[in-house]
Write an enzyme that holds these catalytic residues in place. Structure first.
Site, short mmCIF file in Angstrom:
data_model
loop_
_atom_site.label_atom_id
_atom_site.label_comp_id
_atom_site.label_asym_id
_atom_site.label_seq_id
_atom_site.Cartn_x
_atom_site.Cartn_y
_atom_site.Cartn_z
N ASN A 9 -13.07 19.62 32.16
CA ASN A 9 -13.24 21.07 32.24
C ASN A 9 -11.87 21.72 32.03
O ASN A 9 -11.06 21.79 32.95
CB ASN A 9 -13.82 21.43 33.63
N LYS A 11 -11.22 24.71 31.57
CA LYS A 11 -11.18 26.07 32.15
C LYS A 11 -10.55 27.04 31.13
O LYS A 11 -10.71 26.86 29.93
CB LYS A 11 -10.47 26.06 33.50
N HIS A 97 -20.44 26.67 38.02
CA HIS A 97 -19.15 26.24 38.59
C HIS A 97 -18.75 27.20 39.71
O HIS A 97 -19.02 28.41 39.63
CB HIS A 97 -18.08 26.24 37.48
N GLU A 99 -16.05 28.54 40.41
CA GLU A 99 -15.23 29.69 39.97
C GLU A 99 -16.11 30.80 39.40
O GLU A 99 -15.77 31.98 39.53
CB GLU A 99 -14.18 29.21 38.96
N GLU A 178 -18.83 19.15 43.71
CA GLU A 178 -17.43 19.59 43.72
C GLU A 178 -17.16 20.37 45.01
O GLU A 178 -17.46 21.58 45.07
CB GLU A 178 -17.16 20.51 42.53
N GLY A 184 -8.45 21.82 42.60
CA GLY A 184 -7.06 22.24 42.40
C GLY A 184 -6.24 22.13 43.68
O GLY A 184 -5.27 22.87 43.87
N SER A 222 -9.83 17.69 42.20
CA SER A 222 -8.54 16.99 42.18
C SER A 222 -8.67 15.50 41.88
O SER A 222 -7.88 14.69 42.39
CB SER A 222 -7.78 17.23 43.49
#
Ligand code: PGA
Length: 264
Positions: A9, A11, A97, A99, A178, A184, A222
């Protein structure tokens, strides 16, 4: 369920030239791998050039994915991209996702519609779920006490997003577990991720009337070249959704090579 799946991904990262360098780096690094499915998800404007780069001396294991789609087919939806536009261009699409849930307030209802449209267009959704809050360190070290009722929020998200789908279509969805706190940041422990992925797998098995092992469940948060083997050696983790480490060709290629060793 034999092959592991490693999805990148990217992003909202890379310039066009960086995207091509990255795609070519992955392509040359994984050329010899035949036992792993690899998916690159660049930003929308780079899908066509990356596809063209991958088509030159192709590495068969690599497929292309998008990072999102909109659930309408066409019309006055400025800035949006439909499943029909992606059909023929990509094989996979990331949906829901965290985000997108956070910055664009995507709801389970919208995610359900996106999954329906992706499946109808013949795309494989990589549907993301995961808790927001980091569990206690004791649970991360020893998650035996984590039960289905303790991850009710995740299972509810799955129920709501997949409620419209029949068992055959559910079998075509890839779930990415996730934990949002790990994205991150610092990865979950492999035992903890394994526990949740196992509970998700058992839940899906019930949803599809008892058929076992029909849906791939990935871990994301991560994941990198140093911890990939810890996750990929777990029986209920069928692959990885990789953010930061997927922007470094050497790291990502190493992860794909590790996955190749753990094909079931
Ligand atoms: P990360 O991102 O690997 O950088 O944590 C994963 C993701 O958000 O899909």
């Amino acid at each position: 369920m034999s092959r592991k799946l490693i999805a990148a991904n990217w992003k909202m990262n890379t310039t066009l030239s960086e995207a091509i360098v990255l795609a070519n780096g992955v392509k040359s690094g994984v050329r010899e791998l035949s036992g792993t499915d690899i998916v690159l998800c660049p930003p929308f404007p780079w899908l066509v050039p990356v596809k063209e780069a991958l088509a030159q001396h192709p590495a068969k294991a690599i497929k292309l994915g998008a990072q999102n789609l909109f659930w309408q087919e066409s019309g006055a939806y400025t800035g949006e991209i439909s499943a029909l536009m992606l059909k023929g261009l990509v094989d996979y699409v990331i949906i829901g996702h965290s985000e997108r849930r956070k910055y664009f307030k995507e709801s389970n209802e919208e995610i359900a519609q996106k999954i329906t449209k992706a499946l109808a267009a013949g795309l494989t959704p990589i549907f993301c779920v995961g808790e927001l809050k980091k569990p206690a360190d004791e649970l991360l070290a020893d998650p035996a006490g984590v039960t289905a009722s303790k991850i009710r929020g995740i299972l509810n998200d799955i129920d709501e997003a997949l409620s419209e789908q029949n068992p055959n279509d559910i079998a075509r969805v890839v779930i990415a577990y996730e934990p949002v706190w790990a994205i991150g940041a610092v990865a979950a422990t492999a035992v903890y991720a394994e526990r949740i992925c196992r509970l998700i797998t058992e839940h899906i098995t019930k949803m599809v009337g008892g058929q076992k092992d029909i849906t791939k469940v990935l871990y994301g948060g991560s994941a990198n070249e140093n911890n990939a083997a810890d996750f990929l050696s777990q029986p209920h983790i069928d692959g990885l959704l990789v953010g930061g480490a997927s922007l470094k060709p050497a790291s990502f290629v190493t992860m794909c090579k590790v996955a190749n060793q753990y094909q079931k």
